[in-house]
Design a protein around this motif. Structure first.
Motif, PDB file in Angstrom:
ATOM      1  N   SER A 120       1.038  -1.265   0.021  1.00  0.00           N
ATOM      2  CA  SER A 120       0.081  -0.069  -0.158  1.00  0.00           C
ATOM      3  C   SER A 120       1.028   1.308   0.173  1.00  0.00           C
ATOM      4  N   TYR A 121       0.563   2.112  -0.878  1.00  0.00           N
ATOM      5  CA  TYR A 121       1.318   3.359  -1.053  1.00  0.00           C
ATOM      6  C   TYR A 121       0.293   4.682  -0.915  1.00  0.00           C
ATOM      7  N   GLN A 122       0.991   5.635  -0.329  1.00  0.00           N
ATOM      8  CA  GLN A 122       0.317   6.977  -0.409  1.00  0.00           C
ATOM      9  C   GLN A 122       0.995   7.898  -1.420  1.00  0.00           C
ATOM     10  N   VAL A 123       0.514   8.059  -2.376  1.00  0.00           N
ATOM     11  CA  VAL A 123       0.842   8.641  -3.583  1.00  0.00           C
ATOM     12  C   VAL A 123       0.627  10.276  -3.412  1.00  0.00           C
ATOM     13  N   SER A 124       1.619  11.093  -3.538  1.00  0.00           N
ATOM     14  CA  SER A 124       1.514  12.506  -3.519  1.00  0.00           C
ATOM     15  C   SER A 124       1.390  12.945  -5.387  1.00  0.00           C
ATOM     16  N   LEU A 125       0.693  13.772  -5.829  1.00  0.00           N
ATOM     17  CA  LEU A 125       0.836  14.063  -7.305  1.00  0.00           C
ATOM     18  C   LEU A 125       0.847  15.626  -7.364  1.00  0.00           C
TER      19      LEU A 125
END
Length: 483
Positions: A220-225
């Motif tokens: 599981s990854y928290q992605v900042s775009l």
């Protein structure tokens, strides 16, 4: 602007300029021609015979030759003073423009060309310094990206991978040939692709949770775009930063499980105590036999609650720094420790008619806290006794392996399924909850063992198969010499 640069400019401006020299040379040529014509007219006025004209022609021819020679010499002088330096400046400027910023112009003419050369040298030097500074900043950012824990990917406006750091290549199994592929081929997530498109359109930072399954490993990854800006109104691409939150979510899930399990474990004996107490209040106390039986059940459930609370408090103490600082490390002979554990548990294992053996060398010693070591062995021994059928076998052994002491508690009990081995040290984790409660377990014994070993600098591993017994092996530092 630097002081030497200003000083050189003032010195050059004091010298004769190119324009003045050109004007002076032109006036000299005009002056020579004027002298020639004046001589002709004067001669013509005072001498009108043929011989005089011939002499005049000779003089004019000589004057012309002298003038021609002077013009050639002046041209050569101008070429040497101006054209050659200008060509040198032009050639060096072209090399500087081609990227050779270390090139410098070395001329000394005494006019404005010196100022031009100095200005170009100053410009090249400043440009070289700026490029070196930019290169250093780029290398710094590259090192930060390569060694940061988070994965970083850059996608262009079409969603294709443009750049990635080392963490991204390791996490998502990227290869150099995958550069230029679409994010759907790399990550396989339509939600991520939609988020990238939305980020490009709105040009606002976004965050989302990405769940992947690469080669059977669920992550599981928290992605900042973030959209990368351009001079125009559009965006050039999307920068994605991935933060691995797999362990964090696992901890949160286990914390939730712990709260739920603790509440359930406490609620079960409380329900039994409350139910039998209400039964006694409702009139069952008039029957002596029922009263004794219900009171016995209430006492048993209260004891179970007490053991559960004590184990929870023990776990909380082990995790505290103050409690760990109270450990007293000393030379601890191994064999006497095993014999002491067997003596303390004798009534329990004899009741089940178990065979208990010790295998240990007489001179082995561990550098540890003896009280904590005894607590670990007692918990493992108690666990082996509970889950070993009557007339079974238990072996306690200890041997030195390198600079560590290997302790083993092996039984011939019911065993543990392979899918449960990775979680048996979790709090309240039970393979068979009904059977565990029937033998009086709280589900915290192995968790206490694991936390104690972590605090002592040890490790533990387990081997087991259903109906083939279980073997717990843990390691502690060996004493260098006996006291």
């Amino acid at each position: 602007m630097d002081a030497p640069y200003l000083y050189a400019r003032r010195m050059i401006m004091r010298r004769q300029g190119i324009r003045n020299q050109l004007v002076l040379n032109s006036l000299l040529l005009v002056f020579l021609l004027l002298i020639s014509f004046t001589t002709y007219f004067l001669w013509h006025i005072f001498h009108e015979n043929l011989a005089d004209f011939r002499q005049l022609a000779l003089i004019l021819s000589g004057t012309f030759v002298v003038t021609l020679v002077l013009v050639i010499l002046l041209s050569i002088n101008l070429s040497r003073k101006f054209i050659v330096p200008i060509e040198a400046i032009t050639a060096t400027a072209r090399r500087i423009a081609a990227g050779h910023l270390s090139e410098r112009i070395h001329i000394l003419t005494g006019n404005e060309l010196d100022f031009l050369a100095l200005a170009l040298n100053h410009l090249a030097s400043r440009l070289e310094d700026k490029l070196d500074e930019i290169s250093a900043e780029k290398q710094k950012l590259q090192l930060i990206l390569e060694h940061m824990d988070n994965a970083v990917m850059l996608f262009d406006q079409h969603g294709c991978l443009a750049e990635s750091n080392r963490s991204a290549m390791l996490w998502f199994h990227l290869t150099p040939t995958m550069t230029g592929q679409h994010n759907l081929n790399i990550l396989g997530s339509s939600h991520f692709d939609s988020a990238c498109k939305e980020t490009l359109q709105l040009r606002q930072p976004q965050q989302q949770i990405l769940r992947t399954n690469f080669q059977g490993a669920k992550k599981s990854y928290q992605v900042s775009l973030v959209a990368l800006p351009m001079k125009e109104e559009t965006s050039s691409g999307v920068l994605a930063v991935f933060h691995d939150i797999t362990n964090l979510q696992l901890i949160q899930n286990r914390q939730s499980d712990f709260v739920a399990n603790a509440s359930h474990e406490l609620a079960t004996p409380l329900t039994a105590i409350r139910g039998f107490a209400e039964t006694l209040v409702d009139g069952a106390a008039d029957n002596a036999e029922d009263s004794r039986r219900f009171a016995s059940i209430i006492l048993s459930e209260a004891d179970r609650m007490q053991r559960l609370v004590e184990d929870l408090l023990q776990l909380a103490k082990i995790e505290s720094t103050e409690y760990r600082q109270q450990f007293q490390y000393q030379f601890t002979p191994v064999k006497p420790m095993l014999e002491s554990v067997i003596r303390e548990t004798t009534p329990v294992w004899r009741k089940k008619q178990l065979s208990v053996q010790i295998e240990s060398s007489a001179n082995s010693s561990a550098m540890t806290d003896p009280d904590r070591l005894k607590q670990i062995l007692v918990n493992l021994m108690d666990n082996a006794i509970k889950y070993t059928p009557d007339n079974g076998n238990i072996i306690l052994s200890a041997q030195q392996v390198g600079n560590r002491i290997q302790f083993t508690v092996k039984d011939s009990g019911i065993g543990i399924p392979a899918e449960d081995l990775s979680r048996i040290f979790d709090r309240f984790y039970r393979i068979d909850k009904a059977r565990t409660r029937s033998v009086g377990g709280t589900g915290l014994g192995l968790a206490i063992v694991k936390h104690l070993l972590d605090a002592l600098g040890g490790s533990i591993e387990v081997e087991s198969r259903p109906d083939a017994g279980t073997s717990f092996r843990f390691y502690l530092p060996a004493a260098e010499e006996s006291p």
